[in-house]
Motif scaffolding. Structure first.
Motif, PDB file in Angstrom:
ATOM      1  N   TYR A 188       0.846  -1.281   0.142  1.00 45.12           N
ATOM      2  CA  TYR A 188      -0.116   0.055  -0.138  1.00 45.12           C
ATOM      3  C   TYR A 188       0.849   1.057  -0.099  1.00 45.12           C
ATOM      4  O   TYR A 188       1.868   1.300   0.425  1.00 45.12           O
ATOM      5  N   ALA A 189       0.309   2.352  -0.744  1.00 45.68           N
ATOM      6  CA  ALA A 189       0.877   3.484  -0.693  1.00 45.68           C
ATOM      7  C   ALA A 189       0.981   4.396   0.774  1.00 45.68           C
ATOM      8  O   ALA A 189      -0.314   4.409   1.204  1.00 45.68           O
ATOM      9  N   PRO A 190       2.037   5.105   1.230  1.00 42.33           N
ATOM     10  CA  PRO A 190       1.769   5.809   2.509  1.00 42.33           C
ATOM     11  C   PRO A 190       1.019   6.907   2.517  1.00 42.33           C
ATOM     12  O   PRO A 190       0.820   7.728   1.518  1.00 42.33           O
ATOM     13  N   LYS A 191       0.331   6.823   3.477  1.00 46.76           N
ATOM     14  CA  LYS A 191      -0.432   8.425   3.555  1.00 46.76           C
ATOM     15  C   LYS A 191      -0.022   9.439   4.181  1.00 46.76           C
ATOM     16  O   LYS A 191       1.224   9.369   5.105  1.00 46.76           O
ATOM     17  N   TYR A 192      -0.081  10.771   3.942  1.00 47.49           N
ATOM     18  CA  TYR A 192       0.384  11.796   4.490  1.00 47.49           C
ATOM     19  C   TYR A 192       2.131  11.984   4.268  1.00 47.49           C
ATOM     20  O   TYR A 192       2.799  12.137   5.177  1.00 47.49           O
ATOM     21  N   ASN A 193       2.275  11.522   3.135  1.00 43.81           N
ATOM     22  CA  ASN A 193       3.740  11.446   2.692  1.00 43.81           C
ATOM     23  C   ASN A 193       4.126  12.942   1.945  1.00 43.81           C
ATOM     24  O   ASN A 193       3.601  13.304   1.104  1.00 43.81           O
ATOM     25  N   VAL A 194       5.299  13.591   2.880  1.00 43.70           N
ATOM     26  CA  VAL A 194       5.641  14.904   2.447  1.00 43.70           C
ATOM     27  C   VAL A 194       6.495  14.902   1.168  1.00 43.70           C
ATOM     28  O   VAL A 194       6.505  16.020   0.546  1.00 43.70           O
ATOM     29  N   PHE A 195       6.631  13.802   0.767  1.00 39.51           N
ATOM     30  CA  PHE A 195       7.470  13.784  -0.767  1.00 39.51           C
ATOM     31  C   PHE A 195       6.330  13.394  -1.711  1.00 39.51           C
ATOM     32  O   PHE A 195       6.728  13.390  -3.038  1.00 39.51           O
ATOM     33  N   ASP A 196       5.121  13.418  -1.681  1.00 38.58           N
ATOM     34  CA  ASP A 196       4.120  13.074  -2.664  1.00 38.58           C
ATOM     35  C   ASP A 196       4.298  14.306  -3.897  1.00 38.58           C
ATOM     36  O   ASP A 196       4.255  15.425  -3.634  1.00 38.58           O
ATOM     37  N   GLN A 197       4.276  13.480  -4.987  1.00 35.19           N
ATOM     38  CA  GLN A 197       4.316  14.473  -6.068  1.00 35.19           C
ATOM     39  C   GLN A 197       3.089  15.461  -6.192  1.00 35.19           C
ATOM     40  O   GLN A 197       3.324  16.549  -7.033  1.00 35.19           O
ATOM     41  N   LYS A 198       1.787  15.008  -5.540  1.00 35.12           N
ATOM     42  CA  LYS A 198       0.770  15.969  -5.702  1.00 35.12           C
ATOM     43  C   LYS A 198       0.394  16.699  -4.525  1.00 35.12           C
ATOM     44  O   LYS A 198       0.226  18.022  -4.554  1.00 35.12           O
ATOM     45  N   ASP A 199       0.495  16.029  -3.465  1.00 38.49           N
ATOM     46  CA  ASP A 199       0.245  16.620  -1.997  1.00 38.49           C
ATOM     47  C   ASP A 199       1.268  16.746  -0.897  1.00 38.49           C
ATOM     48  O   ASP A 199       0.830  16.806   0.114  1.00 38.49           O
ATOM     49  N   GLY A 200       2.283  16.830  -1.649  1.00 39.48           N
ATOM     50  CA  GLY A 200       3.638  16.732  -0.573  1.00 39.48           C
ATOM     51  C   GLY A 200       3.800  18.030  -0.049  1.00 39.48           C
ATOM     52  O   GLY A 200       3.041  19.129  -0.328  1.00 39.48           O
ATOM     53  N   LYS A 201       4.812  18.285   0.601  1.00 39.54           N
ATOM     54  CA  LYS A 201       5.187  19.847   1.301  1.00 39.54           C
ATOM     55  C   LYS A 201       6.581  19.946   0.875  1.00 39.54           C
ATOM     56  O   LYS A 201       7.373  19.296   1.029  1.00 39.54           O
ATOM     57  N   ALA A 202       6.709  21.438   0.687  1.00 43.08           N
ATOM     58  CA  ALA A 202       7.887  21.906   0.378  1.00 43.08           C
ATOM     59  C   ALA A 202       8.833  21.741   1.569  1.00 43.08           C
ATOM     60  O   ALA A 202       8.314  21.978   2.509  1.00 43.08           O
ATOM     61  N   PRO A 203      10.137  21.466   1.381  1.00 42.63           N
ATOM     62  CA  PRO A 203      10.805  21.420   0.110  1.00 42.63           C
ATOM     63  C   PRO A 203      11.072  19.869  -0.352  1.00 42.63           C
ATOM     64  O   PRO A 203      11.701  19.564  -1.315  1.00 42.63           O
ATOM     65  N   TYR A 204      10.314  18.979   0.176  1.00 41.75           N
ATOM     66  CA  TYR A 204      10.115  17.624   0.153  1.00 41.75           C
ATOM     67  C   TYR A 204       9.442  17.260  -1.151  1.00 41.75           C
ATOM     68  O   TYR A 204       9.666  16.345  -2.000  1.00 41.75           O
ATOM     69  N   LYS A 205       8.181  17.904  -1.444  1.00 42.75           N
ATOM     70  CA  LYS A 205       7.605  17.711  -2.664  1.00 42.75           C
ATOM     71  C   LYS A 205       8.275  17.546  -4.199  1.00 42.75           C
ATOM     72  O   LYS A 205       9.232  18.422  -4.214  1.00 42.75           O
TER      73      LYS A 205
END
Length: 253
Positions: A188-205
């Motif tokens: 399964y894909a991890p939820k609340y992933n800061v590296f997510d290409q769509k919903d991630g968080k800078a600077p990790y996105k």
């Protein structure tokens, strides 16, 4: 290598978050990976690579003919020496493999474990290449290849850190036992992933950004720091790099 080096290290960059596709196969559309394959005379086709015999046939991909400096015949490297470096505790066999097959096999195993993507070949034979000046009579080479892509365990550590991920308490790790060695990734894909290409968080996105020639001026300070942190993790936590480059201190007396 043309100057007689017996050890060589190649760092492949600009790979994005992973050089492996959803099916777990190495995607070779990246120019830097294509350049690596060409050193073995491999021809890309339909995002797959086809290792060829020692001599590349006429009509093959241009750079393949010019760049090949390593023999890619079956078992044209030190199988036992490579196996001992890659897995000193467990018995592994690279019997029947070409050097390039062996490199990719090692990378896939590192990817499954979430470790830094590092592979090595010991006793790799060099072939005659008049363009680069290599000769089949020269000593064999120990080649180490590092894929600069964020290791999954490193990303997992950041996601589980509440100081770095505001939703760390909701994050679902990809590992059943995150702090232990595992044999594979969970489905399964991890939820609340800061590296997510769509919903991630800078600077990790979308880290690392795929930028030609990696102009540092195009990156923010946090992104530059993140590149450094990622590189430190790759060097410090790769079991293979630790075995290759960490020597015992000299004994006194």
């Amino acid at each position: 290598v043309a100057q007689g080096a017996r050890k060589a290290t190649a760092v492949i960059t600009n790979l994005g978050q992973s050089p492996f596709g959803p099916n777990g196969n190495l995607e070779v559309h990246n120019a830097n990976i294509l350049a690596l394959l060409s050193l073995f005379g491999a021809t890309p086709s339909n995002k797959k690579f086809f290792p060829l015999p020692n001599r590349t046939p006429a009509g093959a991909w241009g750079p393949t003919i010019m760049n090949q400096i390593f023999d890619n015949d079956v078992e044209s490297f030190d199988l036992d020496g490579t196996a001992k470096l890659v897995s000193p505790q467990e018995e592994v066999s690279f019997k029947g493999m070409r050097p390039l097959d062996c490199l990719v096999c090692q990378m896939k195993e590192c990817y499954k474990r979430g470790e830094p993507l590092v592979a090595t070949l010991k006793g790799l034979k060099v072939i005659d290449n008049t363009y680069y000046g290599t000769h089949s009579s020269q000593d064999c080479v120990e080649l180490t290849v590092i894929f600069y892509a964020p290791p999954k365990r490193w990303m997992d550590l950041i996601n589980r850190n509440p100081d770095l991920n505001p939703k760390a308490h909701c994050y679902i790790s990809e590992y059943h036992c995150p702090d232990e060695v595992v044999t594979g990734m969970s489905p399964y894909a991890p939820k609340y992933n800061v590296f997510d290409q769509k919903d991630g968080k800078a600077p990790y996105k979308n880290f690392p950004p795929q930028i030609d020639a990696l102009p540092v001026k195009a990156l923010s300070y946090p992104e530059v720091n993140l590149f450094g942190f990622c590189g430190d993790y790759i060097v410090q936590y790769s079991p293979l790099l630790d075995r290759l480059f960490t020597s015992e201190p000299p004994r006194l007396g």
